[in-house]
Design a protein around this motif. Sequence first.
Motif: not given
Length: 143
Positions: A44-50
């Motif tokens: 799982v990858t996401a942007d810095r907001g997570y």
Amino acid sequence: QLVEGDDGVIVDHNVERGNPADAPQLAPAVDRVRTRAGRPPRTVTADRGYGEKAVEDDLRDLGVRNVVIPRKGKPSAGRRAEEHRPAFRRTIKWRTGVEGRISALKRGYGWDRTRIDSTEGAKIWVGHGVLAHNLVKISTLAA
């Protein structure tokens, strides 16, 4: 919020009223994907907001092996080394492609503006865009 598989098919989406924080929404989205697929995603990858430790812990509790999310704020030396590993950077670059998918959904599938009033109407509108996108994507993959 949009969750896509590595083949570009959208596997989960969510519309919320207002502008809620990103981080608390990720684990429930991954849990919905895990329930539908019968297993958790490997990565799982996401942007810095997570990028919070609690989010990483929640994802690992759901069975995700690789959590690739840059942390908010100034990272420690150990975390900085983790985020500069080639595998981490490669996965983050792949995640950047999701931004292009969102742009394509806005331009080609009506995500730029809902034509149905209310939050429920927006959910319907977004769902129709996801369905249309997935039909095109799956037919391309099957060809």
